[in-house]
Motif scaffolding. Structure first.
Motif, mmCIF file in Angstrom:
data_model
loop_
_atom_site.group_PDB
_atom_site.id
_atom_site.type_symbol
_atom_site.label_atom_id
_atom_site.label_comp_id
_atom_site.label_asym_id
_atom_site.label_seq_id
_atom_site.Cartn_x
_atom_site.Cartn_y
_atom_site.Cartn_z
ATOM 1 N N ILE A 1 32.508 29.430 30.332
ATOM 2 C CA ILE A 1 33.779 28.943 30.873
ATOM 3 C C ILE A 1 34.918 29.551 30.078
ATOM 4 O O ILE A 1 34.812 29.752 28.860
ATOM 5 N N ILE A 2 36.005 29.826 30.766
ATOM 6 C CA ILE A 2 37.222 30.265 30.100
ATOM 7 C C ILE A 2 38.363 29.350 30.508
ATOM 8 O O ILE A 2 38.442 28.914 31.672
ATOM 9 N N VAL A 3 39.220 29.002 29.568
ATOM 10 C CA VAL A 3 40.422 28.224 29.872
ATOM 11 C C VAL A 3 41.528 29.214 30.206
ATOM 12 O O VAL A 3 42.030 29.926 29.327
ATOM 13 N N ASP A 4 41.878 29.287 31.482
ATOM 14 C CA ASP A 4 42.915 30.233 31.916
ATOM 15 C C ASP A 4 44.298 29.788 31.456
ATOM 16 O O ASP A 4 45.098 30.600 31.005
ATOM 17 N N ASN A 5 44.586 28.495 31.614
ATOM 18 C CA ASN A 5 45.877 27.955 31.210
ATOM 19 C C ASN A 5 45.707 26.525 30.743
ATOM 20 O O ASN A 5 44.812 25.810 31.201
ATOM 21 N N ASN B 1 38.022 20.974 26.199
ATOM 22 C CA ASN B 1 39.096 20.389 25.402
ATOM 23 C C ASN B 1 39.299 21.118 24.085
ATOM 24 O O ASN B 1 40.407 21.193 23.560
ATOM 25 N N ASN B 2 38.216 21.668 23.541
ATOM 26 C CA ASN B 2 38.296 22.330 22.239
ATOM 27 C C ASN B 2 38.566 23.825 22.334
ATOM 28 O O ASN B 2 38.694 24.500 21.304
ATOM 29 N N LEU B 3 38.660 24.356 23.544
ATOM 30 C CA LEU B 3 38.949 25.778 23.718
ATOM 31 C C LEU B 3 40.450 26.027 23.749
ATOM 32 O O LEU B 3 41.217 25.225 24.301
ATOM 33 N N ASN B 4 40.866 27.131 23.186
ATOM 34 C CA ASN B 4 42.258 27.546 23.295
ATOM 35 C C ASN B 4 42.459 28.302 24.600
ATOM 36 O O ASN B 4 41.489 28.756 25.229
ATOM 37 N N GLU B 5 43.692 28.448 24.992
ATOM 38 C CA GLU B 5 43.995 29.191 26.216
ATOM 39 C C GLU B 5 43.493 30.621 26.078
ATOM 40 O O GLU B 5 43.756 31.303 25.087
ATOM 41 N N GLY B 6 42.708 31.081 27.071
ATOM 42 C CA GLY B 6 42.161 32.432 27.047
ATOM 43 C C GLY B 6 40.859 32.566 26.283
ATOM 44 O O GLY B 6 40.274 33.652 26.236
#
Length: 478
Positions: free
Chosen positions: A414-418, A389-394
């Motif tokens: 983990i990476i937030v793809d989108n 939740n606290n990660l930005n896209e990418g």
């Protein structure tokens, strides 16, 4: 009730969609054999049964099945145990749901393509009772809860319940098994939803992960093999008790029962475990072997048709502080390379991740609920929710610690793809979800059509107390 709720909310007490889960805890047949096997009875017999059992409170007869007043009472108790407000549910709704289930089960018995084996049900009961004993504390408490004098009587009742449930499930599955929706049908379904009633989807994300597991040193694996070999020799050569050793040393839940299990080839077990078990002769003890969970030895107690009564011991080799440190340092190096744009997350996952299920797709996670790569934030594992939740896209997370089903720790990033903000349903962006809703609507219509036809040609007798109910189906045949 708006349009989309009518489609989404396939309620517990209306037309049952294919994957609806049945939770009633009791049901009775007109006639059962010694082992609870469903028996064929004529309509004349069923009519007589209705009269014979009327004093015991028969709410309805559907084909060869009775619905007792106690079934409705117990179903209400079960609904309450699930946290639902049972006061808002009428006896008519409960009776209607039970009648639907009996209708499915009755016609499944008549359908030669639907088979539910006795072994399958007994295996299901074994697993069910193990879970219930674990939850309630003891077999004595379980028997008291079900008001049974002994385990045999409880198993007989559970056989009837689970047999009917399996028949009902398979009949529903068959009804909708070949139903599909075309892209044009999905488009038409979406266009029929009034704009002010289109569903709102919550915040969603697409995420990928890269997993590094600490290595188990060869000497640790050899220690376990040697320990199991020593146990086996003591059992085979000195007549030591396999069950006692399982209680003392085995590292899974079966240890409390001396490692006892009943298995079939269809059980979802490790393939190497099943291969070894089914290669043994009665009384034989296997040599130590490795599965995806650890190292085992197995003793075959008895062959019963397609079932095996076995005992097993599992010991899991331990990682060391040194291999844990090496794994973390390895992942830290990989993470820095990704953050510094020396390698993409996708390529790093394909090259280095120890997670076979996701490695080939660059670490992309699949939502088991939808089969899609998008997750609503509320569906994400609570252990990593805050991180995602606290990660930005990418953006790539810091190193996280997780563990396998057997409790072995591993590291991951983990990476937030989108990221997708909460929004009103959009045909292009939310096609997968809209398709699922369109398919569900089509399945419900198929179920309704099938029910209407089968109610018309099935023997139905409704008790006087329920003749004024406004059922969704024409159960009163008026």
């Amino acid at each position: 009730m708006n349009y989309i709720i009518k489609i989404c909310c396939v309620a517990l007490f209306s037309i049952t969609a294919v994957h609806a889960q049945k939770t009633e805890v009791d049901s009775s047949l007109v006639i059962t054999g010694d082992k609870g096997v469903i028996s064929e009875v004529s309509k004349t017999d069923t009519v007589q049964a209705f009269k014979r059992f009327k004093a015991d409170g028969v709410a309805a007869v559907i084909g060869d099945y009775l619905i007792l007043e106690t079934d409705i009472v117990k179903m209400r108790e079960d609904v309450k145990n699930q946290g639902m407000d049972s006061d808002e549910i009428s006896d008519c709704q409960l009776a209607g749901r039970l009648m639907e289930n009996k209708l499915y089960a009755h016609h499944a018995v008549q359908d030669s393509t639907i088979n539910v084996s006795e072994d399958e049900i007994n295996n299901m009961i074994g697993q069910q009772m193990d879970r219930m004993v674990q939850q309630i504390g003891s077999m004595e408490k379980l028997l008291e809860f079900y008001r049974k004098e002994n385990e045999r009587d409880l198993r007989a009742e559970l056989f009837v319940i689970n047999k009917e449930r399996a028949l009902s499930d398979r009949m529903q599955s068959k009804i909708v098994s070949e139903i599909e929706v075309t892209p044009e049908e999905v488009r038409q379904f979406f266009d029929r939803i009034p704009e002010d009633e289109r569903p709102q989807f919550g915040d969603e994300v697409k995420i990928s992960q890269l997993v590094i597991e600490p290595d188990v040193p060869e000497e640790e694996e050899q220690k376990v093999v040697d320990q199991l070999t020593e146990m086996r020799n003591d059992i085979v050569e000195n007549g030591a008790s396999f069950a006692t050793k399982a209680v003392l040393y085995s590292q899974d839940a079966t240890s409390t029962k001396g490692g006892q299990m009943t298995i079939t080839r269809k059980d979802p077990l490790d393939k190497d475990f099943k291969q070894v078990a089914f290669s043994l002769q009665e009384g034989e003890v296997s040599k130590p072997f490795k599965s995806s969970f650890g190292y085992h030895i197995i003793q075959l107690d008895k062959v019963r048709g397609e079932k095996l009564d076995i005992r097993h011991i599992i010991i899991m080799p331990k990682v060391t502080e040194e291999t844990i440190k090496i794994a973390r340092e390895k992942l830290d190096t990989i993470r820095r390379s990704i953050v510094n744009n020396k390698i993409s997350f996708d390529e790093a996952a394909r090259r280095y991740s120890d997670e076979e299920e996701t490695r080939g797709d660059g670490g992309k996670l699949i939502n088991p609920k939808t089969g899609d790569t998008r997750f609503e934030l509320t569906d994400i594992d609570p252990l990593i929710y805050d991180k995602v939740n606290n990660l930005n896209e990418g953006e790539v997370s810091m190193i996280l610690i997780d563990q396998t089903r057997t409790g072995s720790k591993f590291f991951k990033i983990i990476i937030v793809d989108n990221k997708y903000k909460a929004h009103i349903a959009n045909y292009a962006q939310d096609y997968t979800k809209i398709k699922e809703l369109a398919l569900r609507e089509k399945q419900i219509k198929a179920i309704e059509k099938w029910q209407k036809e089968k109610i018309g040609n099935t023997y139905v007798k409704i008790g006087d107390e329920y003749k004024d109910c406004a059922f969704s189906g024409n159960w009163l045949k008026q």
